[in-house]
Design a protein around this motif. Structure first.
Motif, mmCIF file in Angstrom:
data_model
loop_
_atom_site.group_PDB
_atom_site.id
_atom_site.type_symbol
_atom_site.label_atom_id
_atom_site.label_comp_id
_atom_site.label_asym_id
_atom_site.label_seq_id
_atom_site.Cartn_x
_atom_site.Cartn_y
_atom_site.Cartn_z
ATOM 1 N N SER A 68 5.604 127.763 97.564
ATOM 2 C CA SER A 68 4.982 126.227 97.637
ATOM 3 C C SER A 68 3.758 126.435 97.453
ATOM 4 O O SER A 68 3.170 125.825 96.762
ATOM 5 N N ASP A 69 3.306 127.630 97.677
ATOM 6 C CA ASP A 69 1.727 128.062 97.541
ATOM 7 C C ASP A 69 1.472 128.113 96.026
ATOM 8 O O ASP A 69 0.548 127.860 95.494
ATOM 9 N N LEU A 70 2.488 128.691 95.201
ATOM 10 C CA LEU A 70 2.337 128.798 93.650
ATOM 11 C C LEU A 70 2.068 127.537 93.230
ATOM 12 O O LEU A 70 1.518 126.892 92.420
ATOM 13 N N ILE A 71 3.282 126.606 93.738
ATOM 14 C CA ILE A 71 3.483 125.172 93.223
ATOM 15 C C ILE A 71 1.840 124.543 93.207
ATOM 16 O O ILE A 71 1.559 123.666 92.416
ATOM 17 N N ASN A 72 1.523 124.582 94.517
ATOM 18 C CA ASN A 72 0.246 124.020 94.873
ATOM 19 C C ASN A 72 -0.950 124.635 94.097
ATOM 20 O O ASN A 72 -1.839 123.848 93.640
ATOM 21 N N ARG A 73 -0.911 125.901 93.758
ATOM 22 C CA ARG A 73 -1.858 126.349 93.030
ATOM 23 C C ARG A 73 -2.015 125.895 91.543
ATOM 24 O O ARG A 73 -3.158 125.552 91.156
ATOM 25 N N VAL A 74 -1.021 125.807 91.090
ATOM 26 C CA VAL A 74 -0.847 125.210 89.622
ATOM 27 C C VAL A 74 -1.238 123.834 89.417
ATOM 28 O O VAL A 74 -1.997 123.437 88.787
#
Ligand SMILES: [Zn+2]
Length: 333
Positions: A68-74
């Protein structure tokens, strides 16, 4: 039987990711591919505005493989409209989130169509590419791993093995890592080595239950058609018979082309025909011909268009082309 039809799918959303001028991963890449395929279609149908699932559904599937962290960063980086995600070669623009979500959505919806019998063979002209994207890391122009998402959808729905074949000049570190311990998702990659991203040695073969289901064939700089296609043919024989995949997914990068500015290899359009034929033959043998091919790299616009066209022409060739088309009578008697 009728000539095999290939669905060539794309979506205007994939054009919205706009890295700074001079970045090789530009929207014109997808336009070049579609232009080359629009001229005299021969066995394929163009769907330039193919359906993609609602955002929430795409995000739900992204979470199967990505943090989820990557999704949120993008999403956050794109909202801010500038900067990078994780690496200097992954610049964002306000449209990056839309493009990355659309690319993933095309891969996911095509895999769903395939498992539901609505699609038999497809080529997806999308960007940003995906095979370097790891569970929690964007890199190498990639944000979300499109081909891995399609593979995950297919393997969950079919409860059967699937094979990812990657002929991009770069090793797909993200795809390999995501399925490293999986016995049901095979990964075959032919690539330049040593080269970016540094992974892909012949001794990297998977671990635990996934041992033997990753097969890397590293090639020296300057390899041409015989080396590249020959390695792929041998790899397909070896891993195909071990895995017996119900579907074959392709990470179709065209940056091993002799005209590519980044790849340093010497593959020609004819080489891409040959290696595509090998994949089609493997799919006919193991997977009832089912293939979803997903665009990865390829940075010379002319070479990208012509090589992608050669690839799709071979995907559209009838099974067992030595059989005369239009008359199946000899099969009955
Ligand atoms: Zn590449």
């Amino acid at each position: 039987m009728a000539r095999e039809r290939v669905a060539v799918r794309s979506h205007p959303g994939v054009l919205e990711h706009l890295p700074a001028l001079g970045h090789p991963e530009m929207p014109a890449r997808v336009r070049a591919v579609l232009d080359a395929l629009r001229e005299h279609p021969a066995g394929w149908t163009l769907e330039p505005e193919a359906a993609v699932p609602p955002d929430e559904d795409v995000i739900g599937v992204l979470r199967w493989l990505h943090a989820s962290d990557l999704i949120n960063r993008v999403r956050r980086s794109a909202d801010s409209g500038r900067g990078f995600v994780d690496a200097g070669d992954n610049p964002v623009s306000p449209g990056t989130w839309r493009a990355a979500l659309t690319a993933a959505g095309l891969a996911i919806s095509s895999a769903l169509d395939l498992v539901n019998g609505r699609l038999h063979r497809a080529f997806l002209a999308l960007r940003p590419p995906g095979h370097h994207a790891e569970q929690n890391r964007a890199m190498g122009f990639c944000f979300f791993n499109n081909v891995a998402l399609a593979a995950e959808v297919a393997s969950r729905a079919l409860q059967a093995p699937v094979l990812i074949v990657d002929f991009d000049v770069h090793h797909g570190n993200g795809t390999q890592k995501l399925f490293w311990e999986r016995p049901d998702v095979g990964y075959l990659s032919v690539h330049r080595y040593p080269f970016y991203p540094g992974t892909g040695g012949g001794d990297e073969t998977g671990e635990g239950p996934g041992r033997g289901m990753t097969l890397n064939v590293p090639l020296a700089a300057g390899a041409g058609d015989d080396a590249f296609a020959g390695a792929l043919e041998a790899g397909l024989d070896e891993l195909g018979s071990r895995l017996r995949p119900a579907v074959i997914l392709i990470s179709a990068g065209f940056d091993a082309h002799e005209e590519d500015p980044l790849g340093g290899m010497r593959v020609t359009d004819e080489g891409y025909r040959r290696l595509t034929r090998a994949i089609v033959e493997a799919a006919d043998l193991w997977s009832e011909g089912k293939i979803i091919s997903v665009l990865e790299g390829g940075y010379d616009l002319h070479a990208l268009g012509s090589a992608a066209r050669a690839h799709v022409e071979e995907l559209a060739s009838p099974a067992g082309s030595e059989n005369p088309p239009g008359d199946g009578g000899s099969l009955v008697h």
